[in-house]
Structure formats: C-alpha cells, structure tokens
Design an enzyme around this catalytic site. Structure first.
Site, PDB file in Angstrom:
ATOM      1  N   ARG A 135      23.188  14.262  17.319  1.00 16.07           N
ATOM      2  CA  ARG A 135      22.013  14.557  18.143  1.00 16.07           C
ATOM      3  C   ARG A 135      21.288  15.808  17.634  1.00 16.07           C
ATOM      4  O   ARG A 135      20.056  15.877  17.657  1.00 16.07           O
ATOM      5  CB  ARG A 135      22.437  14.736  19.604  1.00 16.07           C
ATOM      6  CG  ARG A 135      21.282  14.925  20.585  1.00 16.07           C
ATOM      7  CD  ARG A 135      21.758  14.848  22.026  1.00 16.07           C
ATOM      8  NE  ARG A 135      20.664  14.967  22.961  1.00 16.07           N
ATOM      9  CZ  ARG A 135      20.521  15.975  23.832  1.00 16.07           C
ATOM     10  NH1 ARG A 135      21.432  16.938  23.891  1.00 16.07           N
ATOM     11  NH2 ARG A 135      19.500  16.006  24.658  1.00 16.07           N
ATOM     12  N   HIS A 145      17.346  15.900  16.810  1.00 14.81           N
ATOM     13  CA  HIS A 145      16.442  16.825  17.498  1.00 14.81           C
ATOM     14  C   HIS A 145      15.844  17.851  16.539  1.00 14.81           C
ATOM     15  O   HIS A 145      14.778  18.408  16.812  1.00 14.81           O
ATOM     16  CB  HIS A 145      17.184  17.518  18.646  1.00 14.81           C
ATOM     17  CG  HIS A 145      17.287  16.667  19.871  1.00 14.81           C
ATOM     18  ND1 HIS A 145      17.034  17.135  21.138  1.00 14.81           N
ATOM     19  CD2 HIS A 145      17.587  15.352  20.029  1.00 14.81           C
ATOM     20  CE1 HIS A 145      17.186  16.152  22.018  1.00 14.81           C
ATOM     21  NE2 HIS A 145      17.528  15.062  21.367  1.00 14.81           N
ATOM     22  N   ASN A 168      16.458  19.971  25.523  1.00 15.63           N
ATOM     23  CA  ASN A 168      17.622  20.561  24.854  1.00 15.63           C
ATOM     24  C   ASN A 168      18.424  21.506  25.740  1.00 15.63           C
ATOM     25  O   ASN A 168      19.648  21.619  25.602  1.00 15.63           O
ATOM     26  CB  ASN A 168      17.174  21.347  23.612  1.00 15.63           C
ATOM     27  CG  ASN A 168      16.604  20.462  22.528  1.00 15.63           C
ATOM     28  OD1 ASN A 168      16.958  19.287  22.428  1.00 15.63           O
ATOM     29  ND2 ASN A 168      15.716  21.009  21.709  1.00 15.63           N
ATOM     30  N   HIS A 221      23.823   6.011  20.601  1.00 15.78           N
ATOM     31  CA  HIS A 221      24.291   6.168  21.981  1.00 15.78           C
ATOM     32  C   HIS A 221      25.503   5.291  22.280  1.00 15.78           C
ATOM     33  O   HIS A 221      25.929   5.198  23.421  1.00 15.78           O
ATOM     34  CB  HIS A 221      23.160   5.867  22.964  1.00 15.78           C
ATOM     35  CG  HIS A 221      22.164   6.969  23.071  1.00 15.78           C
ATOM     36  ND1 HIS A 221      21.135   6.979  23.984  1.00 15.78           N
ATOM     37  CD2 HIS A 221      22.027   8.130  22.374  1.00 15.78           C
ATOM     38  CE1 HIS A 221      20.417   8.078  23.835  1.00 15.78           C
ATOM     39  NE2 HIS A 221      20.935   8.785  22.859  1.00 15.78           N
TER      40      HIS A 221
END
Length: 614
Positions: free
Chosen positions: A358, A362, A390, A489
């Site tokens: 992740r 990001h 975040n 995910h």
C-alpha cells in the site's frame, strides 16, 4: 504518466532528427516543481515573444476560428504527460502518438500555424525556444487576438521525445463524460472545479464537429428545443459527422462570457458543456461568470497560468531510463539486503505485506514514484502522511527505515528510498505467496511532499466506479489494470471507519457478511477496529478477493463497485476463475505503476534518511 523519454528544444516541432541531449520532466530540487520564469528568454532570445505575437495575429486575422484551435492545442498538450509539446509529435510507424487519440483525430488543428511560428523563431534564435513554450505563448496571444484576457506566461519548458495515443485517450475529456468524470479528471491535474469551469469558458469561441454533439441534440432532454432544431439542420441523424457548428451561436468569433449565458438557457452544444449547468455543484460558477465577465476573465487567466504549470520538463536532467540492473555495479547486494529485511518483517507480522504494498501505491499516485509519501510533516508544510486517506492507517514506515539503514550500511548514499519502496512491494507480494516481477530501478527521491496533492490524487472511501476509472486513467492505468491492482486487497485489513457506511447502509452486500462485520464495527464507535479485507484467506495472496466480490462480500465500497453491474464486472469474473491470469496482470500493472513520473538523472536526491530531505 509512466516512463517517458524526453528531448530538448526542437529545431522543428514534429521531427526528432536534431536532438543532442535529453532531459527529464523534473528540476534538480524536486518533482516537476519547475522554476519557470516570464523572463526566461530575455537574454537568450529577446525578440521571441514579439515574433510569436506577430505570427499569431497574422494567423488569426486570416482565420478567426484559429484562435480557438490554438488554445485547444495547448490544453490537449498539458493534460497528457504535462506541458511538453508531445501533442505536436507526428505518429511513427511503431508508435501512434497523441494526434491519433480519438479526442484529437480529425479535429485537433493549428499544427501548420505552430510550424510557421517555430520557423520564424528559429530564424531569429535557432535552438533556443521550445515548442512547449511556443504553445503556451500562442494560447495567450490567441486569446488576446479575439478580445479575451491576457496573462503573464511563465517560460522555460522543454520538449518531450515521445507521445502516446493511449495516454492521450486516458487523460483527455470524452464527449460523454458527466460532471463527476470532469471534476475528477481536472482534479487529477491539480485543477479545482471552479478552474475547470473557467477553462471551459474558452468554448465561447470555436466550433465542434457534428459527431461530437449529435447525441445531445437528438437524445438529451436538458436542451432548448429551438436550439436543438437549429443544430439539426447541419447535423443529420445519420450523416454529416464532420459538419461544423459554432460553440456559441451569438458571438462565435469573440471571446466573451456568452458561453455561460448559453448554458443557463440550456444551449450548451456539447454534453460536457451543459453538464456544468445542470443542477450540479458547478451551477453557481456558471451563474457568476454569466453575470460578471471581468470575474471570468480574471479566473480564466489564473487557470491558464496554473494549467501551464502541469508537469513541465525543465533543466537539463537525464533520461528517465529505469533499469533492473541499475545497482548491479554500484550496489550489487542491494536487492538481497532488501529482500531479507522484508521477509523478516513479514514473518513477524503477516499483515505487514499489505502495508508495504500500500505504501508503494500511495507513493506512486501522488507526484509519482518518488518516496514523497515517506517524508515526515514539517511545521510549515504538512505532507502526504497527513492526508485523510493516509492519516492513522498508512503504516510500514519503521520497516522501510530498517531496510534503508541496512542498505546504507552496505552502500551508503547509493540506493534511493523510492527504489526501496518498489522492491519492498514486490518482495512483500512474494513473501505471502503472490506473484513476482522484475523491478526497474534508478528512481531518485523528492525533497517535498504535499497533503493537498495526496488528498486530490488518492482514491476516497466513497468513490464510485467512474471516479476510480477516471483517477486510474489519469495515471495512465486502464480499467483492467485498476481491477488487477485492487486485487492486492486479497491481503490486509481495513479500519471500521472506512467500511461502516457500507455494512450499515448499502444494499449490494451479503446480509450474513454485513452482520459478521458489524460485530467488530458498531454503529457509533470503534473507528480504528480492524477487519480483514478477505475473510477466507486473509494472509495469503490469492484470488479469493474476486470471488468475494461476486458473492457481494467486498468490505469496502470501492471494492464492491468493481462488481456491481458495471464495466469491470467481466474482469472480476475472469480473475475469480483464473488465478494465473490475475497474477500475470497484477505483475504487469505493478511494473507500469512503478513507472509513474519517476525522478531520475540529477533530479531529486538520494535521501540518507527516508523521513527527511537531506
């Protein structure tokens, strides 16, 4: 936008024959924070602006419509890999460029005028003024030539060496885009809704082809009947695709505020025009500009300046040629050192695999894969860690710190934090049974991070499918790649606050699944309580995520929208049945994501501590 190869100022705006050096879309102190200046050519080519202005005036006086065409070329350039004149490059036999994009093919024009302007500037200052700067100045001078506002153009851009049809098609507005699509697209370029409306006001001049407005005049209901009837005379239901109609019937050759008055009267020619005044969030801006031309002129000028700042190439940075062998000679132990530390971290906490992947996602979605996500906030500048997507949920920073420390011990000052993130994401996937891929290396680290950029470039918990497709498209990733990347995910957990809305209010959810999730996520508290994104195999990277979606057991709203009767259902079904196809496409999408706007050459820096700039 991905990996790009770049070029300096060109002798012509369509040829690559004369290039000597190449440059990157970044300045030495940070990612695309170009230090453009209105005085850039004052000493090197003092007659440049006067030469351009004269040539534009001549062209517009010969054909009034040319003003709109020249402004459109600048817009279509800046929205695709930045204001770099990539839109001017002709297609090659091996690579179709932006001119072949369906939004441009047969409608984008003015290239001959730019060629003429370039030729005249070359006569007075050979090899000095870029095609990208020409486009910016020409757009301003075209506005002035038809009575529109003026503004100070910042200069110093350089020209790209490549153009991509697919990037253009994924980054330019489409004729059928609705208001949410448009807002999301402009937001991805750093432009807010009001700036979008102001820029759309350029449709107060110019013309459009019948094929772009036929559905509106025959099928849409939010249109004035008389206006539709008039337009149908030159745009029949079955032919006349290339027939032209002015975007503003009243004063088609003058830059004024009639465009906005037309929208209020339901006389917007294009679907994307009328969407700005149709009971939505931008109605007030349209009303304001219809009543106050000076406000429109002011905001249009400011928005054009801001648009001209989108990812310019500047300086003399090296090529963005990432390579899997980048550290083979300078730090041969880099990859094994990273892999060993990542394995240790995940063996201690299996959830860390998802956290590390992740982090890389990001990072890349906000000003490119430049490790800006790792920078701590400063007293004067909140960074990406403070973005609402975040704050309190992004984690794994201590693991990256540990990896960086170990790599520094074997090769001090060599391996970037950005490359560590990319390699750590791959190694995290492998550690939990996921696919592997070859990581391209050679990124450098940014010196700044922006909370606002993160909040406008990362998905929100309530984004619908169109929002997500538009956001990923703005990064050069298509819908299938979006679905593949979402498959990460299959591991990891989410906080109650991110899925409470779904389990209590949404209907496209399995009732038993919702009840199970409610046990750890009460309606009024427990915001930080965690739940596995995949109940079945939460710690293994597999394709159960997609099987869950088909059963309406997606934990997040942004998960379930991928299988909810929309355009991505087929991809979810495919991956639910074929794990090898998912693994293959996930690996390819991760490679492509890792190519988003890297800093290379002498841009940025190699941070000693990933949390602070040197």
């Amino acid at each position: 936008m991905g990996l790009i190869v770049l070029r300096p100022t060109r002798a012509t705006c369509v040829s690559l024959a004369c290039f000597v050096v190449t440059i990157l879309c970044l300045v030495s102190n940070g990612p695309c924070r170009a230090q453009l200046s209105s005085t850039f050519y004052d000493k090197k080519c003092s007659t440049a602006l006067g030469t351009i202005q004269t040539a534009v005036r001549t062209a517009v006086s010969s054909e009034r419509r040319m003003a709109a065409s020249l402004m459109r070329v600048h817009f279509h350039d800046c929205f695709v890999q930045g204001c770099d004149a990539s839109v001017l490059l002709d297609d090659t036999s091996s690579s179709p460029g932006e001119k072949s994009a369906f939004q441009n093919l047969g409608s984008l024009r003015g290239f001959e005028v730019i060629d003429s302007v370039k030729s005249k500037v070359e006569d007075v200052c050979p090899g000095v003024v870029s095609c990208a700067d020409l486009l910016a100045v020409v757009a301003r001078d075209a506005s002035v030539a038809v009575g529109g506002p003026t503004w100070t153009v910042k200069l110093g851009r350089r020209d790209s060496m490549s153009a991509s049809q697919s990037l253009a098609e994924s980054n330019l507005p489409r004729a059928t885009d609705d208001l949410d699509d448009l807002i999301s697209l402009f937001r991805s370029k750093g432009l807010n809704s009001k700036e979008m409306v102001a820029l759309s006001g350029s449709h107060t001049i110019g013309q459009a082809q019948c094929i772009t407005f036929r559905p509106r005049i025959y099928n849409e209901t939010n249109i004035d009947d008389g206006f539709a009837s008039t337009r149908r005379r030159r745009c029949s239901f079955t032919d006349g695709d290339s027939n032209l109609a002015p975007l503003d019937l009243v004063t088609p050759n003058s830059f004024d505020s009639n465009y906005f008055k037309n929208l209020i009267q339901k006389k917007g020619l294009l679907t994307t025009d009328q969407a700005l005044f149709n009971g939505g969030s931008t109605d007030d801006f349209v009303t304001e500009y219809s009543e106050d031309r000076s406000a429109f002129y002011r905001d249009f000028a400011l928005a054009m300046i801001k648009m001209g700042d989108i990812d310019p190439l500047t300086g003399s940075s090296g090529q963005a040629q990432l390579s899997s062998t980048f550290y083979d000679k300078t730090c041969p132990r880099a990859l094994s050192t990273i892999r060993a530390d990542v394995r240790r971290a995940i063996s201690r906490e299996h959830r860390m695999a998802a956290s590390l992947m992740r982090l890389h996602f990001h990072d890349c979605f906000v000003q490119g894969c430049d490790a800006s996500v790792l920078l701590d906030d400063t007293s004067s500048s909140p960074g990406e860690k403070s973005a609402f997507q975040n704050l309190g949920s992004l984690r794994g920073f201590e693991v990256i710190d540990s990896v960086k420390s170990r790599v520094q011990e074997v090769c001090p000052g060599v391996v970037s934090c950005a490359d560590i993130l990319a390699v750590a994401a791959r190694d995290a996937s492998v550690a939990v049974g996921g696919p592997t891929w070859t990581v391209k290396l050679g990124r450098r680290d940014s010196t700044s991070a922006s909370q606002s950029l993160a909040e406008s470039n990362l998905p929100g918990a309530t984004d619908d499918l169109n929002d997500l497709i538009s956001l990923f498209r703005s990064k050069g990733l298509n819908s299938k790649e979006m679905v593949a990347l979402s498959g990460s995910h299959t591991i990891g957990q989410a906080q109650c606050v991110t899925f409470r809305q779904r389990i209590y209010n949404e209907t496209n959810i399995d009732a038993g699944f919702a009840r199970t999730r409610k046990r750890r996520c009460p309606f009024n508290n427990g915001d930080s309580n965690l739940a596995a994104l995949d109940l079945v195999t939460p710690n293994s990277f597999d394709n159960n995520y997609f099987k869950n979606l088909i059963q309406k057991k997606g934990l997040l709203t942004t998960d379930q929208v991928l299988f909810n009767g929309g355009s991505t259902d087929g991809f979810v079904t495919e991956y639910s049945k074929d794990r090898s196809a998912f693994y293959r496409d996930f690996a390819l999408a991760m490679i492509k994501m890792g190519d988003i706007d890297p800093l290379t050459g002498s841009s940025g820096q190699i941070r000693r501590n990933c949390r602070v700039a040197n």
